[in-house]
Write an enzyme that holds these catalytic residues in place. Sequence first.
Site, PDB file in Angstrom:
ATOM      1  N   GLY A 127       0.464  -1.462  -0.357  1.00  0.00           N
ATOM      2  CA  GLY A 127      -0.170   0.318   0.300  1.00  0.00           C
ATOM      3  C   GLY A 127       0.584   1.809  -0.215  1.00  0.00           C
ATOM      4  O   GLY A 127       1.492   2.241   1.077  1.00  0.00           O
ATOM      5  N   TYR A 128       1.506   1.960  -1.162  1.00  0.00           N
ATOM      6  CA  TYR A 128       2.415   2.742  -0.955  1.00  0.00           C
ATOM      7  C   TYR A 128       1.643   3.655  -2.690  1.00  0.00           C
ATOM      8  O   TYR A 128       1.182   4.429  -1.528  1.00  0.00           O
ATOM      9  CB  TYR A 128       4.406   2.372  -1.997  1.00  0.00           C
ATOM     10  CG  TYR A 128       4.615   2.059  -1.488  1.00  0.00           C
ATOM     11  CD1 TYR A 128       3.876   1.421  -0.048  1.00  0.00           C
ATOM     12  CD2 TYR A 128       5.742   2.229  -1.451  1.00  0.00           C
ATOM     13  CE1 TYR A 128       5.246   0.842   1.314  1.00  0.00           C
ATOM     14  CE2 TYR A 128       7.512   1.994  -0.488  1.00  0.00           C
ATOM     15  CZ  TYR A 128       6.485   1.147   0.681  1.00  0.00           C
ATOM     16  OH  TYR A 128       7.308   0.760   1.416  1.00  0.00           O
ATOM     17  N   SER A 129       1.592   2.950  -3.786  1.00  0.00           N
ATOM     18  CA  SER A 129       1.173   5.290  -4.862  1.00  0.00           C
ATOM     19  C   SER A 129      -0.830   4.815  -4.183  1.00  0.00           C
ATOM     20  O   SER A 129      -1.041   4.549  -3.431  1.00  0.00           O
ATOM     21  CB  SER A 129       0.944   4.139  -5.667  1.00  0.00           C
ATOM     22  OG  SER A 129       1.850   3.904  -6.392  1.00  0.00           O
ATOM     23  N   GLU A 244      13.138  -3.422  -4.221  1.00  0.00           N
ATOM     24  CA  GLU A 244      11.837  -3.703  -5.394  1.00  0.00           C
ATOM     25  C   GLU A 244      12.522  -2.980  -6.569  1.00  0.00           C
ATOM     26  O   GLU A 244      12.131  -3.730  -7.226  1.00  0.00           O
ATOM     27  CB  GLU A 244      10.796  -2.697  -4.779  1.00  0.00           C
ATOM     28  CG  GLU A 244       9.631  -2.751  -5.955  1.00  0.00           C
ATOM     29  CD  GLU A 244       8.418  -1.770  -6.130  1.00  0.00           C
ATOM     30  OE1 GLU A 244       7.690  -1.808  -6.707  1.00  0.00           O
ATOM     31  OE2 GLU A 244       8.474  -0.826  -4.785  1.00  0.00           O
ATOM     32  N   ASN A 388      11.040   5.741 -14.023  1.00  0.00           N
ATOM     33  CA  ASN A 388      12.865   5.914 -14.233  1.00  0.00           C
ATOM     34  C   ASN A 388      12.874   7.809 -13.792  1.00  0.00           C
ATOM     35  O   ASN A 388      13.734   7.725 -13.850  1.00  0.00           O
ATOM     36  CB  ASN A 388      12.449   5.646 -15.973  1.00  0.00           C
ATOM     37  CG  ASN A 388      12.858   3.890 -15.786  1.00  0.00           C
ATOM     38  OD1 ASN A 388      12.397   3.499 -14.488  1.00  0.00           O
ATOM     39  ND2 ASN A 388      13.117   2.976 -17.000  1.00  0.00           N
ATOM     40  N   GLU A 389      12.074   8.340 -14.115  1.00  0.00           N
ATOM     41  CA  GLU A 389      12.819  10.023 -14.210  1.00  0.00           C
ATOM     42  C   GLU A 389      12.962  10.101 -12.562  1.00  0.00           C
ATOM     43  O   GLU A 389      14.560  10.639 -12.547  1.00  0.00           O
ATOM     44  CB  GLU A 389      11.033  10.874 -14.468  1.00  0.00           C
ATOM     45  CG  GLU A 389      10.856  10.717 -16.420  1.00  0.00           C
ATOM     46  CD  GLU A 389      10.339   9.365 -17.043  1.00  0.00           C
ATOM     47  OE1 GLU A 389      10.122   9.915 -17.785  1.00  0.00           O
ATOM     48  OE2 GLU A 389       9.695   8.988 -15.906  1.00  0.00           O
TER      49      GLU A 389
END
Length: 402
Positions: A127-129, A244, A388-389
């Site tokens: 539960g991150y984003s 991750e 990636n940015e």
Amino acid sequence: MDLNFTDAEQTFRREVQGFLATALSPQLADKVKYGHALTQSDMEHWHAALNARGWFANHWPVEYGGTGWGAIERFIFENECALANAPRIVPFGVNMLGPVLLKYGSEAQKRHWLPRILDGSDWWCQGYSEPGAGSDLASLKTRAVRDSDHYVVNGQKTWTTLAQHANMIFCLVRTATEMRKQEGISFLLIDMKSPGIDVRPIITLDGEHEVNEVFFTDVRVPVENLVGEENRGWTYAKYLLTYERTNIAGVGASIAALDEVKRAAAVRLRHGRPLAEDPTFAARLARVEIELENMKTTNLRVIAAVAGGGAPGAESSMLKIRGTEIRQDISALLRRALGVEAQAMFDQQDLWGAGSDESKEGDGEEGARGVAAQYFNYRKLSIFGGSNEIQKNIISKMILGL
């Protein structure tokens, strides 16, 4: 792309190959090879087989059920599993939460949760984003307010992978607002069966139910499910993300996928000759193979550092960037190799004809996964786990001091 393994490492490699030959069923290997969706039962079966052999938590300390392997053994295991088309381990419990608990969890938490990860008693999700807090994760708004011996959680998480199967979720929540936003976050372990949790599916472009929205309404979480200290969750989150991002690199999976591209290029014809002899295609294939070889070496260095007691830093961001770009490049090469036949309703299993320019139709909507579906699904690789940015910003700050 073989390394010069020692005799002992070659012996270990044969041991892994022997295990895979007996423990991995041809049916499950074919589902992985041809891009068919795995069921919860498929994944649980493979985890159980690895755990029975003592190889599930191969990066954990021996005293907690790990293997004691070094960097080379772990690389050999990952590589051989990928080449045999074994399912990738669902990472959330064993590869992500496990290291956090081992470093920051209490002894009581280690004794309770780690064995349950190993034996499959708990299926974890992450539960991150949140809406508005993806790559800018520190902007999360899900709140946890202390109420005696519980936290009361309200908010929403999104893109929660395989939450439909999970009975537990490790969650970043905001426990303070009067300080710098990174300093007001805590790390909670939440039972998905708690009243007030609602899981709603998100169907992805390839038609699969892989990710979800998770809503929390007055969800009560015992205080003992707080990992580490209150308001120190950002430190634990960053530590978890290094694991991750290293795992997202997927070196073994890329090696196996590149072999599939070579196989397709050897039998598919262009202007009456094998595609592998086309100078433009051959140059693209060579470039990807060189980049993959370089990434493999970097991956070994990072694994060795972790095995020595360290934690991957900017190197994990490098691996995340290059690993995801390489996997996307490989899927694009396979799609290019198959031309107009790389359609969603063509089964990859039917595309390795004996040099024919034509392909048979797949095995129907339910079973056909298709090269195109995989290509579109892999667009996510350079976004999740921190885009990636964002990884480039991390590298510029940690290495260049910018």
